[in-house]
Each structure stands twice: as C-alpha cells, then as structure tokens.
Design an enzyme around this catalytic site. Structure first.
Site, PDB file in Angstrom:
ATOM      1  CB  CYS A 381      -1.241  -0.008   1.198  1.00 13.11           C
ATOM      2  SG  CYS A 381      -2.528   0.807   0.651  1.00 13.11           S
ATOM      3  CG  HIS A 507      -3.766  -3.925   3.034  1.00 12.92           C
ATOM      4  ND1 HIS A 507      -2.507  -2.980   4.281  1.00 12.92           N
ATOM      5  CD2 HIS A 507      -3.897  -3.048   2.564  1.00 12.92           C
ATOM      6  CE1 HIS A 507      -2.937  -1.798   4.437  1.00 12.92           C
ATOM      7  NE2 HIS A 507      -3.651  -1.507   3.645  1.00 12.92           N
ATOM      8  CD  GLU A 509      -1.441  -6.139   5.353  1.00 15.10           C
ATOM      9  OE1 GLU A 509      -0.984  -6.875   4.256  1.00 15.10           O
ATOM     10  OE2 GLU A 509      -1.671  -4.906   5.787  1.00 15.10           O
TER      11      GLU A 509
HETATM   12  N1  GLN Z   1      -2.340   6.831   2.571  1.00 15.01           N
HETATM   13  C1  GLN Z   1      -2.808   6.066   1.426  1.00 15.01           C
HETATM   14  C2  GLN Z   1      -3.410   5.791   0.422  1.00 15.01           C
HETATM   15  O1  GLN Z   1      -4.510   6.299   1.361  1.00 15.01           O
HETATM   16  C3  GLN Z   1      -1.604   4.271   1.352  1.00 15.01           C
HETATM   17  C4  GLN Z   1      -2.807   3.537   2.755  1.00 15.01           C
HETATM   18  C5  GLN Z   1      -2.012   2.447   3.374  1.00 15.01           C
HETATM   19  O2  GLN Z   1      -0.942   2.034   3.581  1.00 15.01           O
HETATM   20  N2  GLN Z   1      -3.020   1.515   3.781  1.00 15.01           N
HETATM   21  O3  GLN Z   1      -3.263   6.150  -0.238  1.00 15.01           O
END
Ligand code: GLN
Length: 545
Positions: A381, A507, A509
């Site tokens: 992310c 994600h 995980e």
């Molecule tokens: N802050 C970034 C976004 O909103 C990444 C979010 C995250 O890593 N979950 O795109």
C-alpha cells in the site's frame, strides 16, 4: 443456533480475542459450523477513523468493512471469511436506532437503552443465523471489561438473549486474571470474585471461567474460584501463558474446555481433529534456521498496528521452515541515521501501509537501499506508493516526484487521487475498501509467486498510481505486473533486474492463514532465506518448491 458469549474481567489485554477464536477452532474441528462476532462498546461507527496508536490495526474484510483487529484472529483461526455483520459497535447500534426514530419507526414511543438499544444489539447477534448456511454456534465477544459503563447495554442485551433462547442454548464464558503475587508466592482470586460479582449483579452468571495465570492453578484455588464465583470446579479453566497464540487451542483442549462447552450446550459431536493444527505447531517449533526481515514503518513501537503482518510472517516462516525475526525500524530513524546502518544485516525489507507524511523520507531511503543492494523487498500500500515515488525520483530522475497526499501542490504527483474520486469531507468508510480483482501479467514475478493470473485482494487506501507516468516508469524498467481487470488501476509493480522486488497496492497480510500462508509473504521469506544462505538460486523458479 447455539450462542457463546465471551466477556472479560479485571483488566483488558488478557487475550479475549484469541480465547474466543480458540474456542471457535476447537468447535469447528468437532465438525460444527462456527462463526464469531465482535461487539465493541466504543461510539465510533467503526475503527476506520481511529489512529493506529489508539486502536492498533484496522482489519478489512472481503466486503470492505473496517473492523477490529480481533476479526483478523477469528479469520486466521477458523479459516473463514467474515463480513461487515461480524463487527458491531455502539456507534452502529445508535446510528441504526436514531435513523429508525427519525423515520418514525418507534410510533411515538420514548426511545430508550432498554429495550430499543438492547433489541438492536440482540438483532445483530441473531442476524448471523439468517444465512443460507446458518452456523451451529455463534460466538459473540463483548469488547471491554465488566464494570465499564460502555459495555452495560451489550451485557444487558445478552442477559435477555439467554432468557429468550434458554440456558441450554446460551453459554457465558468469562475471561479473567488470577494475579500471582511473587513476594507472597500466592495466586489471588479476589479480582475475579469481584468481576464475577459485577456480572451477577446484572443477572449474568458465567458458566465457565477462563483464568489467565502465570503459574498453574492448584486444586485449592480452583475450588475457591468455583465456590465464590458459583461455577462448577471443572468449569474453572486454567489459561496459562504460552509462547505462541497458536498453542492456545491445544492448551484449552488439554483443559477439556471444548468438552464442557459441548456438554453444557447439549451438542452431540465427536472429539476435535487437531492433526493439522498440531502439525503446523510442530513445524513452527522445529524450525531452526532464522531470517531477519526489517519492517520500516511509522508505528513500529506499537506492534498491534501491524498485527496481520506479524502473523503473515509467522505463517510464511512455518511454510519455509524458518523463524522470521522481524527487525522493527522506525522510518524516522532511517531519516536521521541513513538506511545502511539499519538494513545492512537483514535479508529482506518490508515497507508496510500507513497514512500521513511523517517518516516518508525514511521509507524512500529504505526502498532505495533494497533496490540498489538487491535485498528482497515487499511494499504494501503506502509501501508501493513509496516504491513508485523512489523509482520516479532516483531512476526516472523526476526530482520532485511525490504523492499528492503529502504535497497537494506537487508538480509531479506520481501518486494521486483519480479524477472521479470525490472528496466530500466524510472520512468514515470512504476509501477503496475490501476485495477487488487483480489481473496478473503473464511471465511476471507476481505470476510465479501466485501461480495464477487472477487474484482478489483486500484494499484500504485513497491514492493510486498516476497513470500519466506509466509509460515513463515502464521505459525505465518498472514492470506493472498487476492491474484492475480494466487496466486502469495499478495493483502490483516489480523490478525485472532485481532478485525479488515487488510491491502491491493491496494488503496481502489480511488474507494469510496459518494453513495457507499468503504467497507474497511466503515468497518474501523464501527470497530472504536464499539471500541469507547466499544462494544464487532464482526465487522465481524455486518459489513453489
Ligand atoms: N495513505 C495512502 C492512501 O490512502 C496509503 C494507505 C495505506 O497504506 N493503507 O492511499
């Protein structure tokens, strides 16, 4: 449908989530269809708007609900995808009741905690039975500790529920602490007596006590707890500290906890089959080799913020027969002292998700170190977004490349909001949330890792890779190996001239399970293992061997 209500006493952090899900696993392995629900007494509608410093990780379900991290434990132990309906908060309950009141749904009545709030809570629990494949057992874990003002309506609602469904269909299990006073060499039962008394005052008599303790409970203590708390002696279950959360179900089974539960609920089921679980534990304990992997983030002193990442490494370790030692690196330390100092001795680097600008420079440095030194790398992310910014700056030479999350006036927002994304100021549940399909490029590292060309992974973010820069990135050697099926959203990137460098917008995980480690974690650990052994084997070819 049988109900098991799990409450907690004396102090928080006794592991109610692990206890609930361990019970779930034992019952599932006895052949029952089990589901678990978390009832959280806070007033937030969901933990999505809470800081990780406050609440730890936000666990996202397939259907895009932002939930308590305990749902992660539930999914990992009972190996089932849960939904929005499995995570309930006071905020949701009140929102529903108030909405109904505004629509005139209460026909002129005064709306009150009892019966309206409690009715809504009961209906959320009962609702779990209204599916095509109704569960045999619903475990409802009530957050907080008895005596909290906030949890009173939940306790009252479950008290009513037991009366409605009958004692043979509803069990109360109370998790409590039996402190050991070292100076006196004595275990103390008074805090438990008091917390059970509080439950009994509101009409709840626990059927089973789960007693967290550092030292074994002797017969005297068990008898005393049974007498003062009004439970049978066999229902006083010792829950001693263990080295791994994955040992808890085995320990509960040794204490015959599942036996008592099925007896009290009049369930005629065989002994649990714990073969697979035991094998996983054995593999975990037998692993002698170790690999060090750095996690460079912003919340590293708060392990709860990375719960699913820690567990995904545990699973990947089991299936690689190694113990993964996570080196927690605060991205700000890298900013102050450089990446080399922190990363030179690790065999892999992970940059996890996050929000806000703090630590970003350190993350970029960590990515650069891994890219230049051919250290196996996984970006998740914000980790992908950092990898893209780093690549844009240092490889494509776009000096002011940035994310518009941190720099709204940036001239080269390589990470940006998509044109059709609106910002109406509402922060709750407005990100790209939940499972989305991803198409994988043939012949890519991602394809080797997954062993297939289409996956669905869970997201939680607003910003995306800016499509305007894709041709530049690709010209400089960045491979876009995963996109949304329409090709519009970049989901996976990798480097072809690196042994293992991959980053994902989702994600992974969140979908790792002890019996089914996530391919990206399994592959990162494998790559790190090869790196540690100074092997020249190609990760791509050996990943699934
Ligand atoms: N802050 C970034 C976004 O909103 C990444 C979010 C995250 O890593 N979950 O795109």
């Amino acid at each position: 449908m049988k109900l098991i209500i799990v409450t907690g006493g004396v102090i928080s952090s006794l592991g109610k989530g692990i206890a609930s899900t361990s019970i779930g696993l034992l019952l599932k392995q006895r052949g029952l269809n089990v589901t678990i629900q978390k009832l959280d007494p806070y007033i937030n509608v969901d933990p999505g708007t809470m800081s990780p410093f406050q609440h730890g990780e936000v666990f996202v379900t397939e259907d895009g609900a932002e939930t308590d991290l305990d749902l992660g434990h539930y999914e990992r132990f009972i190996d089932t995808d849960l939904t929005r309906r499995h995570s309930v908060s006071t905020g949701q309950i009140y929102q529903a009741v108030i909405d109904r009141e505004r629509r005139g749904g209460y026909l002129g009545k005064t709306v009150q905690v009892i019966p309206h709030i409690t009715d809504e809570i009961k209906s959320r629990i009962r609702e779990l039975g209204e599916t095509d494949d109704p569960p045999d057992v619903v475990i409802a874990e009530i957050g907080g500790t008895t005596g909290d003002i906030e949890s009173q309506p939940f306790l009252e609602a479950t008290r009513q529920l037991r009366l409605e469904v009958g004692a043979e269909n509803c069990l109360f299990i109370h998790l409590t602490l039996i402190p050991y006073i070292r100076a006196a060499k004595e275990l103390k039962t008074k805090p438990t007596q008091n917390s059970v008394r509080q439950l009994r005052e509101i009409g709840i008599q626990p059927d089973i006590l789960l007693c967290r303790t550092e030292v074994p409970l002797n017969r005297d203590i068990r008898q005393k707890l049974a007498l003062f708390c009004n439970v049978r002696e066999e229902a006083v279950i010792e829950a001693r500290d263990v080295a791994s959360i994955y040992q808890v179900p085995i320990q509960f089974h040794k204490e015959r906890l599942d036996d008592i539960i099925v007896r009290l609920l009049a369930l005629d089921v065989p002994e649990p089959d714990l073969t697979e679980w035991q094998l996983l534990l054995k593999r975990m304990n037998d692993a002698e080799d170790e690999v060090a992997i750095a996690v460079c983030g912003k919340y590293t002193h708060l392990r709860d913020a990375y719960k699913s990442i820690i567990e995904a490494f545990t699973h990947a370790g089991i299936h690689n027969d190694v113990k993964v030692n996570i080196e927690w690196i605060d991205a700000e330390d890298i900013e102050n002292h450089g990446a080399e100092r922190y990363l030179k001795d690790v065999s892999g680097v992970l940059v996890p998700g996050g929000f806000g600008e703090r630590g970003i420079q350190g993350k970029l440095e960590a990515v650069r170190y891994a890219r230049e030194n051919k250290t196996p790398f996984l970006g998740i992310c914000l980790g992908l977004q950092s990898a893209v910014i780093e690549f844009a700056k240092n490889v494509c030479e776009i000096a002011d490349a940035a994310s518009s999350e941190f720099d709204v006036n940036c001239l080269n927002p390589v990470i940006d909001l998509m044109k059709d994304q609106t910002h109406d100021g509402d922060k709750g549940g407005t990100m790209r949330l939940g499972a989305y399909p991803c198409q994988i490029k043939p012949g890519s590292l991602a394809e080797a890792v997954y062993g297939c060309d289409a996956v669905a992974e869970r997201h939680r973010h607003r910003w995306e890779v800016n499509n305007k820069y894709r041709p530049t990135f690709e010209k400089h050697g960045l491979v876009i190996s995963g996109t949304s099926p329409d090709g519009r959203l970049v989901e996976i990137i990798e480097l072809s001239d690196h042994p293992y460098f991959i980053a994902v917008q989702f994600h992974p995980e969140l979908k790792s399970r002890p019996n089914r480690p996530h391919p990206l974690f399994k592959a990162l650990v494998k790559a790190a293992k090869l790196q540690a052994a100074e092997s020249t084997l190609d990760v791509r070819r050996t990943i699934n061997t």
